[in-house]
Write an enzyme that holds these catalytic residues in place. Sequence first.
Site, short mmCIF file in Angstrom:
data_model
loop_
_atom_site.label_atom_id
_atom_site.label_comp_id
_atom_site.label_asym_id
_atom_site.label_seq_id
_atom_site.Cartn_x
_atom_site.Cartn_y
_atom_site.Cartn_z
N MET A 83 -6.21 3.20 13.86
CA MET A 83 -4.71 3.63 13.17
C MET A 83 -5.15 4.59 11.93
O MET A 83 -5.79 5.51 12.35
CB MET A 83 -4.02 2.29 12.55
CG MET A 83 -3.54 1.42 13.82
SD MET A 83 -1.94 0.86 13.26
CE MET A 83 -2.60 -0.76 12.62
N CYS A 84 -4.56 4.53 10.78
CA CYS A 84 -4.58 5.56 9.66
C CYS A 84 -3.31 5.68 9.53
O CYS A 84 -2.27 5.67 10.20
CB CYS A 84 -5.50 6.72 9.85
SG CYS A 84 -7.33 6.67 9.45
#
Length: 301
Positions: free
Chosen positions: A1-2
């Site tokens: 993710m991020c």
Amino acid sequence: MCGIVGLHLRNPELHPRLGELLGQMLGEMQDRGADSAGIAIYGDPTWSPAGQGCVSLLETGVGAAELDAATAAVGAALGSEVAGRLVDDTLVLSAEVDSEILLATAITVYPDALVAGFGADLTVLKGVGAPRDLVQAWGLSNASGWQGVGHTRMATESAVTPSGAHPFAVGPEQCLVHNGSFSNHATIRRELRAVGVEFDSENDTEVGARFVAHQLAQGKDVETALKEVCATFDGFYTLLVSNHDSFAVVRDAIACKPAVIAETDDWVAMASEYRALAHLPGVADARIWEPEPEVVYAWTR
Ligand SMILES: NC(=O)CC[C@H](N)C(=O)O
């Protein structure tokens, strides 16, 4: 993710609310990247006073007790007055000189510092920890300005350290944040090193930021530089890139990393997910869309 967030404010009446709005956006993205976070704020009158060069440094070893001496030491090396403040762990310096001159001087005093960012009106703060805690520690809700970018990191390509946290702000007034991973970054790193580019970390995103900075330094505009990114980098990416007057978004050909853009007469905003935009004033009437693969979306101040 991020998680990625960005807010470009067209309406000056909203400038005093930049930090508050960006902080909420970043907080919404905490569960996409809970190991580190960072922000870039353009135009805060306290952190980066108008008409002054500004430099943000990490890993200086300067705490509150050393701040006055640190500021005086940089001022003595520069030969003119320097203002310094600690914003959590970041030493933010400003002076009535070009930011690159201030940076070169500050590095002579703190050769081991990590340069978080520099520019005429740019402050970059980043750190390891939970994004919402960092937003509090920075006092972000008090910040104002015309543009802000933020990132919450879930590391894929390098260690969880301040040098691995985004934004990567490696050219004047420039800032780049990334969700994804570049698969050929080692090759491009070698090519950039061969022409003299130096790196602070093993991070893949830093290679993207140094590549863009290299393109801009050759006189290309942001749109052209990002088209070059698409032609050069393999892997997955949603990127948000800003500089002294622009705000731009691009995704790779597969576009598996999420992104949403919203635009009103008062602002342009971008985030990894809509929930980061849901509190923005006037969002109910915004034009909202998902950016297409390999299309560069850019706005100028
Ligand atoms: N999860 C991500 O999108 C990570 C971004 C980047 N590859 C990093 O490690 O910093």
